[in-house]
Design an enzyme around this catalytic site. Sequence first.
Site, PDB file in Angstrom:
ATOM      1  N   LYS A 156      -7.679  -9.007  -8.084  1.00 56.36           N
ATOM      2  CA  LYS A 156      -8.801  -9.037  -7.155  1.00 56.36           C
ATOM      3  C   LYS A 156      -9.825  -7.965  -7.509  1.00 56.36           C
ATOM      4  CE  LYS A 156      -9.684  -9.110  -2.168  1.00 56.36           C
ATOM      5  NZ  LYS A 156      -9.087  -8.950  -0.831  1.00 56.36           N
TER       6      LYS A 156
ATOM      7  N   LYS B 270     -12.779  -1.807  -5.514  1.00 54.90           N
ATOM      8  CA  LYS B 270     -13.533  -0.566  -5.708  1.00 54.90           C
ATOM      9  C   LYS B 270     -12.663   0.521  -6.328  1.00 54.90           C
ATOM     10  CE  LYS B 270     -13.148  -0.006  -0.683  1.00 54.90           C
ATOM     11  NZ  LYS B 270     -13.364  -1.390  -0.274  1.00 54.90           N
TER      12      LYS B 270
ATOM     13  N   LYS C  13       0.813  -1.214   0.000  1.00 55.13           N
ATOM     14  CA  LYS C  13       0.000   0.000   0.000  1.00 55.13           C
ATOM     15  C   LYS C  13       0.849   1.267   0.000  1.00 55.13           C
ATOM     16  CE  LYS C  13      -4.274  -1.793   1.971  1.00 55.13           C
ATOM     17  NZ  LYS C  13      -5.341  -1.617   2.984  1.00 55.13           N
TER      18      LYS C  13
END
Length: 354
Positions: free
Chosen positions: A208, A211, A116
Site C-alpha cells: 500500500k 507516508k 502495528k
Amino acid sequence: MAAFTELVFSGVQPTGNLHLGNYLGAVKRFVEMQAREAQCLYCVVDMHAITVWQDPEALRGQIREVTAAFLAAGIDPKRSIVFNQSQVPQHAELAWVFNCVARLGWLNRMTQFKEKAGKDRENASIGLYDYPVLMAADILAYRATHVPVGEDQKQHLELTRDIAQKFNTDFSKSIAAHGHGEAFFPITEPLRGGPAARVMSLRDGSKKMSKSDPSDNARINLTDEADTIAQKIRRAKTDSEPLPSEIAGLKERPEADNLVGIYAALAGITREAVLRDFGGAQFSTFKPALADLAVTNLAPIAGEMRRLTADPGHIDAVLADGAGRAETIAAQTLDAVKDIVGFVRRSPNLQAVR
C-alpha cells in the site's frame, strides 16, 4: 430497526504527509459526498494520532495540513462540518461508555493492532489497543448512518456495529422509556470505495502507498510540485508488457493494475474504460497521459494547500467553527446516553447549595 436521519462521518489521521492514496481513498470521496442530501462531518482525528508518540509541534502542523488538504480539495466548511477530534470532548467520554459495552474478545480479534504493535505488544500503548472503541465513539457520537471505509478499516466498522447493537440490546427498555423507540444507535453502513480506493506504492504494487515508506518516489505527496508529480509517475515501476484490453489481463500484474486504477479514479471512469482507451499501448504512451492527468488534478490542490497553511489563523478558525457545530450534535447524543445508562446529569435549573 428505527429510522435514522442520514449522516456521513469520516476521519483522517494527522500523521505526516498526505499522499495520493489518502486523496483518492478519502479526501476526493469527501468532496463528492457533499452532493448528498446528508449532513457530512469530516474530522481530523488527532486523538487517534497519539496512540503512538507524536512530536507536539509537528502534530499541530499536521492537524492544520490535513485541514488545508480538505479545504484545498474542495470541501466547503460551511456546507460540511470540518473539525479536529480533540476539540469535541464527547468523543472521549462516549468512548468510556463503549469500553464498558465492548467485550475483550472483540478487541483481541482486531488484526490492525497485531500488525502495528508487532512482536513487542507488551510495550504498545493502551490507546493503540483501544483505538477501535474510540473510533466507534467518533462515529456514533453523531449517530452516523454511513462511513466511507477502506479495506484496513472494515474490521473496525464491524466493531462499531457490534457496539451499537449491544448497546441497543442491553439498554432496550431504557431506550424505549426515554422516548427513543426500539434503538438509539444506528447500525452504521459502509460506503465502499471507487476504482482506486486502495492505492499501492509506485515502487512495489504489492504494498500500500504509505507516508512511512523510506522512498519518496513510492508515493505522490499532495504537496508535490507539478514537475515532481510527473517525474514520479514516469519512474513508477512497471513490467515490459503492453496494457491489456481486458481487466483479466491485469491479474498478476500489480504495478500495471495500480496505475490503471489511479488513472480511473483521477478521471472518474472505470478501469474497463481506461483499458478501452489504452489497451495494447506501451507504458511509454500510458505514463505521460497519466502524468498529465495527475498534474491537472493534483497541482492546483498543492498550490492551494501552500496558500492555506501560510495562514494558520484561518485554519484554526475553520476548525473552531466546525468543532462548535459538531459539539452541538455530540452533546445531544451523550446527554441521551447518560440518561439511558442511568447517570444523574447536572440540571441547569438547579440552584447552588448554600
